[in-house]
Design a protein around this motif. Sequence first.
Motif, short mmCIF file in Angstrom:
data_model
loop_
_atom_site.label_atom_id
_atom_site.label_comp_id
_atom_site.label_asym_id
_atom_site.label_seq_id
_atom_site.Cartn_x
_atom_site.Cartn_y
_atom_site.Cartn_z
N GLU A 108 0.80 -1.23 -0.22
CA GLU A 108 0.25 0.00 -0.12
C GLU A 108 0.66 1.14 -0.15
O GLU A 108 0.57 2.18 -0.82
CB GLU A 108 -1.05 -0.06 1.19
N ILE A 109 1.96 1.41 0.92
CA ILE A 109 2.78 2.40 0.69
C ILE A 109 3.38 2.83 -0.65
O ILE A 109 3.44 4.01 -0.91
CB ILE A 109 3.79 2.32 1.97
N HIS A 110 3.77 1.73 -1.30
CA HIS A 110 4.26 1.85 -2.75
C HIS A 110 3.09 2.68 -3.64
O HIS A 110 3.29 3.72 -4.25
CB HIS A 110 4.71 0.71 -3.19
N GLU A 111 2.00 2.21 -3.44
CA GLU A 111 0.90 2.64 -4.33
C GLU A 111 0.57 4.03 -3.72
O GLU A 111 0.07 5.18 -4.58
CB GLU A 111 -0.73 1.85 -4.22
N ASP A 112 0.45 4.48 -2.42
CA ASP A 112 0.56 5.59 -1.72
C ASP A 112 1.23 6.69 -2.41
O ASP A 112 0.91 7.66 -2.78
CB ASP A 112 0.41 5.65 -0.34
N LEU A 113 2.69 6.35 -2.43
CA LEU A 113 3.58 7.28 -3.03
C LEU A 113 3.46 7.61 -4.53
O LEU A 113 3.49 8.79 -4.97
CB LEU A 113 4.95 6.84 -2.61
N ARG A 114 2.71 6.48 -5.14
CA ARG A 114 2.58 6.74 -6.72
C ARG A 114 1.40 7.84 -6.73
O ARG A 114 1.54 8.60 -7.82
CB ARG A 114 2.41 5.28 -7.23
N THR A 115 0.38 7.48 -5.69
CA THR A 115 -0.76 8.27 -5.94
C THR A 115 -0.32 9.81 -5.76
O THR A 115 -1.02 10.59 -6.37
CB THR A 115 -1.80 7.97 -4.80
N ILE A 116 0.65 9.96 -4.64
CA ILE A 116 0.99 11.36 -4.46
C ILE A 116 1.42 12.09 -5.92
O ILE A 116 1.40 13.06 -5.96
CB ILE A 116 1.94 11.42 -3.40
N ALA A 117 2.51 11.11 -6.25
CA ALA A 117 3.06 11.73 -7.60
C ALA A 117 2.17 11.95 -8.62
O ALA A 117 2.38 12.84 -9.46
CB ALA A 117 3.93 10.40 -8.09
N LYS A 118 0.92 11.37 -8.81
CA LYS A 118 0.07 11.61 -9.68
C LYS A 118 -0.98 12.99 -9.36
O LYS A 118 -1.80 13.40 -10.26
CB LYS A 118 -0.78 10.71 -10.10
N GLU A 125 -2.20 16.42 -8.88
CA GLU A 125 -2.00 17.74 -9.19
C GLU A 125 -2.00 18.72 -7.97
O GLU A 125 -1.01 19.60 -8.06
CB GLU A 125 -3.07 18.44 -10.06
N ASP A 126 -2.83 18.63 -6.98
CA ASP A 126 -2.95 19.44 -6.12
C ASP A 126 -2.29 18.67 -4.68
O ASP A 126 -2.82 17.48 -4.20
CB ASP A 126 -4.33 19.99 -5.77
N ILE A 127 -0.98 19.25 -4.21
CA ILE A 127 -0.85 18.61 -2.75
C ILE A 127 -0.91 19.37 -1.79
O ILE A 127 0.02 19.54 -0.91
CB ILE A 127 0.82 18.14 -3.16
N SER A 128 -1.79 20.23 -1.95
CA SER A 128 -1.99 21.25 -0.50
C SER A 128 -2.51 20.51 0.62
O SER A 128 -2.84 19.06 0.64
CB SER A 128 -3.09 22.14 -0.83
N PRO A 129 -2.14 21.02 1.66
CA PRO A 129 -2.65 20.22 2.91
C PRO A 129 -3.93 19.73 2.98
O PRO A 129 -4.42 18.82 3.49
CB PRO A 129 -2.52 21.24 4.11
N GLU A 130 -5.03 20.61 2.47
CA GLU A 130 -6.47 20.47 2.25
C GLU A 130 -6.42 19.08 1.35
O GLU A 130 -7.20 18.16 1.79
CB GLU A 130 -7.16 21.40 1.91
N ALA A 138 1.52 11.54 4.70
CA ALA A 138 1.69 13.25 4.79
C ALA A 138 2.78 13.85 5.01
O ALA A 138 2.90 14.97 4.40
CB ALA A 138 0.60 13.38 6.03
N ALA A 139 3.61 13.16 5.67
CA ALA A 139 4.95 13.61 5.56
C ALA A 139 5.75 13.74 4.19
O ALA A 139 6.40 14.68 3.89
CB ALA A 139 5.74 12.91 6.23
N PHE A 140 5.47 12.77 3.44
CA PHE A 140 6.12 12.62 2.04
C PHE A 140 5.46 13.87 1.10
O PHE A 140 6.10 14.53 0.53
CB PHE A 140 5.83 11.38 1.34
N ALA A 141 4.21 13.93 1.44
CA ALA A 141 3.46 14.97 0.46
C ALA A 141 3.71 16.16 0.70
O ALA A 141 3.85 17.28 0.05
CB ALA A 141 1.92 14.58 0.57
N LEU A 142 3.70 16.49 1.96
CA LEU A 142 4.25 18.01 2.65
C LEU A 142 5.60 18.22 2.44
O LEU A 142 6.18 19.41 2.21
CB LEU A 142 3.53 18.17 4.03
N TYR A 143 6.55 17.45 2.78
CA TYR A 143 7.94 17.75 2.90
C TYR A 143 8.90 17.27 1.85
O TYR A 143 9.81 17.78 1.70
CB TYR A 143 8.37 17.32 4.20
N ILE A 144 8.66 16.35 1.24
CA ILE A 144 9.45 15.77 0.07
C ILE A 144 8.78 16.02 -1.26
O ILE A 144 9.78 16.38 -2.27
CB ILE A 144 9.70 14.29 0.25
#
Length: 180
Positions: free
Chosen positions: A44-54, A56-61, A96-102
Amino acid sequence: VYLTDIDSINLDDRCGMKFWYGRLEGGRGIVRKEDALADQLGLEIHEDLRTIAKMEDISPEAIQGALDGILEPLSAEDRQDQKKMELLYRRLGWIAAFALYIEPQLREDFEPVLKDGKALDTELIFAHEPLWVITKPDRILRSKQTREVIYQEYIPSTNTGRQWLHSHHYKVRLHAGIAA
């Protein structure tokens, strides 16, 4: 032609019997009950990180909305399973950490490598006759500044010491993925 996948190779490399029991026994393989949840988390974490990459909006909301989507289908019984919830909230923290900080810095410095207008992060096949190895890279990026191509694999681990770091020189997953 022999066809296999990179996870099977890694498992067999660690322990042939674990590969046999996990993939072949009884025609489907068997997994220890204690390992099933952690194995699922790794996938799941692999899929989560792929999802973040896709995204468009990575705002906290937007990130909160994605996390809420993961929590929403949980039943009351699921919420009472402490081990499951601890692993789930660890996973949500990673997202959350990956999406906000990486991810913001990655997007500033890199762009996805595209093929036919789509990110090149689907299954790739490393054909090394007579063996074909299926790989699924986590991310293939190109530096906006140098145009250098970067191949990324996300490898969650609790051990990040020197021995673990140097073991990647010999890991089949990375080398087969890069070759593919």
